[in-house]
Design a protein around this motif. Structure first.
Motif, short mmCIF file in Angstrom:
data_model
loop_
_atom_site.label_atom_id
_atom_site.label_comp_id
_atom_site.label_asym_id
_atom_site.label_seq_id
_atom_site.Cartn_x
_atom_site.Cartn_y
_atom_site.Cartn_z
N ALA A 163 31.67 11.11 22.94
CA ALA A 163 32.17 12.25 22.14
C ALA A 163 33.59 12.87 22.81
N ALA A 164 33.65 12.87 24.03
CA ALA A 164 34.64 13.41 24.87
C ALA A 164 35.82 12.76 24.68
N ALA A 165 35.90 11.47 24.62
CA ALA A 165 36.89 10.37 24.39
C ALA A 165 37.61 10.77 22.83
N VAL A 166 36.57 10.94 21.99
CA VAL A 166 36.87 11.30 20.64
C VAL A 166 37.86 12.55 20.50
N LYS A 167 37.30 13.66 21.09
CA LYS A 167 38.01 14.80 21.21
C LYS A 167 39.26 14.77 21.86
N ASN A 168 39.53 14.16 22.86
CA ASN A 168 40.75 14.20 23.77
C ASN A 168 41.67 13.22 22.88
N GLY A 169 41.34 12.06 22.24
CA GLY A 169 42.18 11.32 21.65
C GLY A 169 42.72 12.18 20.54
N ARG A 170 41.96 12.80 19.68
CA ARG A 170 42.46 13.68 18.29
C ARG A 170 43.27 14.71 19.07
N ASP A 171 42.78 15.33 20.16
CA ASP A 171 44.01 16.52 20.75
C ASP A 171 45.34 15.96 20.92
N LEU A 172 45.33 14.84 21.49
CA LEU A 172 46.79 14.29 21.96
C LEU A 172 47.53 14.14 20.50
N VAL A 173 46.99 14.01 19.45
CA VAL A 173 47.73 13.99 18.24
C VAL A 173 48.18 15.46 17.61
N LYS A 174 47.16 16.21 17.74
CA LYS A 174 47.25 17.80 17.31
C LYS A 174 48.45 18.33 18.14
N LYS A 175 48.65 17.84 19.27
CA LYS A 175 49.24 18.55 20.21
C LYS A 175 50.80 17.77 20.49
N ASN A 176 50.91 16.71 19.42
CA ASN A 176 52.22 15.90 19.48
C ASN A 176 52.60 15.51 20.79
N LYS A 177 51.56 14.77 21.44
CA LYS A 177 51.66 14.02 22.56
C LYS A 177 52.14 12.59 22.44
N GLY A 198 53.18 2.38 21.71
CA GLY A 198 54.06 3.54 21.59
C GLY A 198 53.85 4.39 23.13
N ASP A 199 54.48 5.43 23.14
CA ASP A 199 54.35 6.24 24.38
C ASP A 199 53.37 7.38 24.13
N CYS A 200 52.79 7.85 25.08
CA CYS A 200 52.16 9.09 25.14
C CYS A 200 52.33 10.16 26.37
N GLN A 201 52.70 11.12 26.10
CA GLN A 201 53.06 12.06 27.33
C GLN A 201 51.89 12.70 27.93
N GLY A 202 51.78 12.16 29.48
CA GLY A 202 50.42 12.54 29.97
C GLY A 202 51.19 13.64 31.31
N SER A 203 50.26 13.58 32.22
CA SER A 203 50.51 14.74 33.32
C SER A 203 51.65 14.47 34.29
N CYS A 244 41.23 3.96 26.38
CA CYS A 244 41.39 5.38 26.93
C CYS A 244 41.79 6.30 25.95
N LYS A 245 42.07 7.79 26.22
CA LYS A 245 42.41 8.53 25.20
C LYS A 245 43.64 8.53 24.65
N HIS A 246 44.79 7.86 25.33
CA HIS A 246 45.96 7.52 25.12
C HIS A 246 46.20 6.60 23.72
N ILE A 247 45.24 5.53 23.97
CA ILE A 247 45.23 4.55 22.81
C ILE A 247 44.34 5.00 21.76
N LEU A 248 43.27 6.10 22.00
CA LEU A 248 42.65 6.53 20.68
C LEU A 248 43.66 7.49 20.02
N GLY A 249 44.42 8.15 20.66
CA GLY A 249 45.77 9.04 20.41
C GLY A 249 46.29 8.25 19.37
N LEU A 250 46.90 7.03 19.70
CA LEU A 250 47.66 6.17 18.87
C LEU A 250 47.13 5.88 17.80
N LEU A 251 45.75 5.38 17.80
CA LEU A 251 45.19 5.04 16.58
C LEU A 251 44.79 6.17 15.80
N TYR A 252 44.43 7.45 16.08
CA TYR A 252 44.23 8.38 15.22
C TYR A 252 45.50 8.87 14.41
#
Length: 480
Positions: free
Chosen positions: A16-30, A45-50, A80-88
């Motif tokens: 569930a944490a991975a789901v939340k983190n992946g969705r948050d990346l989309v909400k925050k336009n990362k 694609g590219d995902c902005q990290g730390s 990982c959450k970045h891949i999930l973010g891309l898919l979301y």
């Protein structure tokens, strides 16, 4: 091409944490860059990290049934959450520019193709017959001998426990039982070992004496029957190593055998292209096994048979393992494997595609509900008579009415007026019956309900706990 929706992406996440983190990346336009190939076999694609440079992530659908996830981040979770973010982002309908396959991914695809070619060359040809696995008789006999030794050790412990009496169990006796349970880990009988641990944990809980004695005697009865039947079965295999494994009951799994898919296929316990609908889902902690158990109840859309899925995650490794979740769509399993069992056998599949639930699917699920409570109760009671059977079968019941009985408890009625008492069960440890008070008059009559049965030891009655309500238009889950 796979249909990428939120339910599909959720199903890929490890927890569930991975789901939340992946969705948050989309909400925050990362997700700063979103691309796909013209044939839609690759998202990247590219995902902005730390760090200063963004992470490059991709999902390769060259083989849709087994997508390849790639990311330059250091995470050990895949996807990982970045891949999930891309898919979301794709599931949300965000724009993806059409570009050619990046050179580095094209090279990886080439290397993968070469590996496949080498495998085919090593195997001969695609049509080469798969050699039948031969049983190592010496190793099998060594294992069976060890199992019989472990069964004898456990049997002596149980007999000693019964002779001394449950009331005589003190801290010294509990420590001895703990030590014996640990020793059973050397005898290839993890199923029996877990049942002994369940008994020990029950004793340690030190609940109400009357309730404790009743539960303890029930577990002792199960253990005694399991040890006796296991001993007879394994002795017969010891005398005749050519004897096939028992696939008509859950005895092998109760002893502790972990069925491999190849074994189930060899035993003819595999179907192809089966559509399944999940009716309810839950996760629980099995303290005796030191594992989390993700449990789902599914209906075969072609036969109406009810199945169970169980996914085990050791506590120590849980964060690195995929956590199962509720599924609200139809899953089409390319190969469905069925474990030996009774009313609700366990199933498993490796490759499954998801499609959206349609209106006609709800109607079809409802049509499989059983209208005669008398027939269902007979089936359930026949299963419960076997001391080694699953004590909590589920059934989809078509009811004419839900009423409140004289003792203020809920009762399910069929068209013939046959009753089934509805109560929360000790097994689920999750109350649902109180939710029935929220049902509208329309839902309280002429619908279907998935229930879990339990023989209430204190009252001696057969009771059922509501799991979900099925109409011709929707499924209302009481647990997820």
């Amino acid at each position: 091409m796979i249909t990428i929706n939120e339910a599909y992406v959720d199903s890929l996440a490890l927890n569930a944490a991975a789901v939340k983190n992946g969705r948050d990346l989309v909400k925050k336009n990362k997700i700063t860059k979103r691309c796909r190939t013209e044939d839609r076999t690759l998202l990247f694609g590219d995902c902005q990290g730390s760090g200063k440079e963004p992470y490059r992530c991709s999902v390769d659908y060259l083989k849709p049934e087994s997508p390849v996830f790639r990311c330059t981040c250091p995470s050990r979770q895949f996807p990982c959450k970045h891949i999930l973010g891309l898919l979301y982002a794709s599931a949300a309908g965000q724009s993806f520019s059409i570009e050619a396959v990046p050179q580095e991914i094209a090279e990886k695809r080439d290397k993968a193709d070469k590996r496949e070619e080498k495998k085919k060359e090593a195997a001969g040809s695609d049509d080469a017959a798969v050699p039948k696995r031969k049983t190592n008789k010496a190793a099998l006999l060594k294992k069976i001998n060890a199992q019989l030794e472990g069964i004898e050790l456990c049997d002596k412990l149980i007999r000693q426990l019964v002779q001394n009496g449950l009331a005589g169990i003190d801290s010294k006796a509990l420590k001895m039982m703990d030590d014996q349970a640990k020793q059973l880990g050397n005898f290839y009988i993890p199923g029996i070992q877990n049942k002994l641990r369940e008994l020990i944990l029950l004793i340690k809980e030190n609940k109400d004496r009357e309730s404790w004695y009743t539960e303890a005697m029930d577990q002792l009865t199960y253990l005694h029957a399991l040890l006796k039947k296991s001993g007879v079965y394994l002795t017969s295999r010891q005398q005749n190593p050519e004897l096939a494994m028992d696939t008509d009951s859950g005895l092998e799994e109760a002893i502790g055998h972990a069925w491999q898919l190849a074994e189930l296929r060899d035993c003819g316990r595999m179907q192809t292209d089966v559509e399944l609908a999940q009716l309810t889902f839950r996760s629980k902690l099995d303290a005796a096994r030191s594992e989390y158990v993700d449990e789902g109840f599914w209906l075969d859309m072609d036969s109406g048979k009810l199945y169970t899925t169980r996914h085990y995650r050791p506590i120590k490794a849980a964060k690195h393992m995929k956590e199962e979740d509720s599924v609200f769509d139809i899953v089409r399993a390319r190969e469905l494997f069925t474990y030996p069992g009774e009313l609700n056998p366990r199933i498993r599949w490796e490759d499954g595609r998801i499609r959206s639930m349609q209106e006609e699917d709800f109607d079809r699920i409802y049509s499989y509900s059983r209208g005669s409570f008398t027939e269902v109760i007979k089936l359930v009671k026949n299963q419960l008579k076997n001391p080694l059977s699953d004590k909590h079968p589920v059934a989809l019941l078509r009811y004419s009415e839900i009423v409140v009985g004289d003792d203020e408890s809920y009762v399910l009625l069929d068209e013939q007026g046959k009753q089934i008492a509805l109560h929360d069960t000790a097994y689920l440890d999750h109350a649902t019956t109180h939710l029935l008070s929220l049902l509208t008059p329309e839902l309280a009559a002429n619908q279907a309900m998935l229930v879990l049965f339990e023989h209430d030891l204190s009252s001696g009655r057969l009771i059922a706990q509501p799991l979900s309500l099925v109409t011709k238009r929707e499924i209302l889950r009481f647990i997820y």
